[in-house]
Design a protein around this motif. Structure first.
Motif, PDB file in Angstrom:
ATOM      1  N   THR A 109     -81.939 -86.477 128.215  1.00  0.00           N
ATOM      2  CA  THR A 109     -82.073 -85.116 127.692  1.00  0.00           C
ATOM      3  C   THR A 109     -83.261 -85.038 126.745  1.00  0.00           C
ATOM      4  N   ASP A 110     -83.429 -86.063 125.917  1.00  0.00           N
ATOM      5  CA  ASP A 110     -84.609 -86.126 125.052  1.00  0.00           C
ATOM      6  C   ASP A 110     -85.887 -86.135 125.894  1.00  0.00           C
ATOM      7  N   LEU A 111     -85.892 -86.916 126.959  1.00  0.00           N
ATOM      8  CA  LEU A 111     -87.046 -86.948 127.843  1.00  0.00           C
ATOM      9  C   LEU A 111     -87.343 -85.557 128.389  1.00  0.00           C
ATOM     10  N   GLY A 112     -86.325 -84.861 128.842  1.00  0.00           N
ATOM     11  CA  GLY A 112     -86.530 -83.516 129.379  1.00  0.00           C
ATOM     12  C   GLY A 112     -87.179 -82.591 128.374  1.00  0.00           C
ATOM     13  N   ARG A 113     -86.727 -82.649 127.125  1.00  0.00           N
ATOM     14  CA  ARG A 113     -87.304 -81.786 126.093  1.00  0.00           C
ATOM     15  C   ARG A 113     -88.778 -82.111 125.859  1.00  0.00           C
ATOM     16  N   MET A 114     -89.148 -83.362 126.050  1.00  0.00           N
ATOM     17  CA  MET A 114     -90.537 -83.771 125.818  1.00  0.00           C
ATOM     18  C   MET A 114     -91.505 -83.089 126.783  1.00  0.00           C
ATOM     19  N   PHE A 115     -91.009 -82.614 127.919  1.00  0.00           N
ATOM     20  CA  PHE A 115     -91.871 -81.944 128.887  1.00  0.00           C
ATOM     21  C   PHE A 115     -92.260 -80.534 128.440  1.00  0.00           C
ATOM     22  N   TYR A 116     -91.616 -80.019 127.413  1.00  0.00           N
ATOM     23  CA  TYR A 116     -91.856 -78.628 127.004  1.00  0.00           C
ATOM     24  C   TYR A 116     -92.356 -78.519 125.569  1.00  0.00           C
ATOM     25  N   LEU A 117     -92.829 -79.594 124.986  1.00  0.00           N
ATOM     26  CA  LEU A 117     -93.258 -79.572 123.590  1.00  0.00           C
ATOM     27  C   LEU A 117     -94.657 -78.967 123.459  1.00  0.00           C
ATOM     28  N   PRO A 118     -94.825 -77.951 122.617  1.00  0.00           N
ATOM     29  CA  PRO A 118     -96.166 -77.394 122.390  1.00  0.00           C
ATOM     30  C   PRO A 118     -97.117 -78.463 121.860  1.00  0.00           C
ATOM     31  N   GLY A 119     -98.321 -78.479 122.422  1.00  0.00           N
ATOM     32  CA  GLY A 119     -99.338 -79.405 121.952  1.00  0.00           C
ATOM     33  C   GLY A 119     -99.259 -80.802 122.529  1.00  0.00           C
ATOM     34  N   ALA A 120     -98.220 -81.104 123.293  1.00  0.00           N
ATOM     35  CA  ALA A 120     -98.084 -82.445 123.864  1.00  0.00           C
ATOM     36  C   ALA A 120     -99.057 -82.632 125.025  1.00  0.00           C
TER      37      ALA A 120
END
Length: 210
Positions: A109-120
């Motif tokens: 779930t943490d990995l999934g959120r990482m796909f939508y982080l602004p500026g990443a």
């Protein structure tokens, strides 16, 4: 994709670093994620950390690349041609496995959120970009198999159909990940059923999405 020399880390330390970094990125966001917090939580010195991983961007890339590989192996994604016989039943089983995996392993779930982080980092040559391109390619072939089997409507160009479907799936994914903690397991299951029903009404021939 940027080469990261973290393979020389001892396996147990590497795994702890990846898990700690994934939690930090998912909770704080890319810009606000603190390398100092990650380093402290892993019990590493700054000099040791920067010897192996020179920057936040390279750490992010390493986490996404490694965890995405683990996720794909754990999820056991069927080949596109496997959808031809029972397209919507196969889609339902895949979504059920996805939810069960998210429940069993919060790290994904943490990995999934990482796909939508602004500026990443998210360009075509990044770990996120590579994973998304692979997902789009798989979806393209899966929709083609569904169209050939008569389970998916064929009145749109397949490329346009994939583009629209991928956008809807990403919207489902981003919203669900943002609100995942608000749902009890039975509510999450109902949400999956509703999302699949929405896709079916959008994609199956002879259905009315209105």
């Amino acid at each position: 994709m940027t080469e990261v020399p973290a393979g020389v880390l001892p396996p147990w330390r590497r795994q702890r670093l990846l898990e700690t970094a994934a939690r930090e990125f998912a909770a704080a966001g890319y810009r606000q994620a603190s390398l100092n917090r990650i380093i402290r939580a892993c019990g590493m010195s700054k000099s040791s950390f920067y010897y192996y991983i020179p920057s936040k961007q390279q750490l992010f890339e390493l986490v996404v690349d490694h965890l995405a590989g683990e996720f794909v192996r754990e999820l056991r994604i069927p080949a596109p041609e496997d959808f031809a016989a029972e397209f919507w039943t196969s889609a339902s089983r895949l979504l059920e496995r996805l939810m069960a995996l998210a429940e069993r392993e919060p790290l994904f779930t943490d990995l999934g959120r990482m796909f939508y982080l602004p500026g990443a980092p998210a360009g075509s040559d990044t770990a996120v970009g590579t994973a998304l391109a692979a997902a789009e390619g798989w979806l393209d072939r899966t929709l083609a198999a569904g169209r050939a089997a008569g389970a998916v409507r064929d009145d749109l160009p397949v490329e346009l159909q994939r583009h629209v479907t991928f956008a809807v799936l990403r919207a489902f994914d981003e919203w669900t990940l943002r609100h995942y903690h608000e749902f009890a397991p039975e509510q999450a299951q109902r949400l999956v059923v509703a999302q699949l029903d929405t896709l079916r009404r959008m994609l199956a021939p002879g259905t009315d999405a209105g």
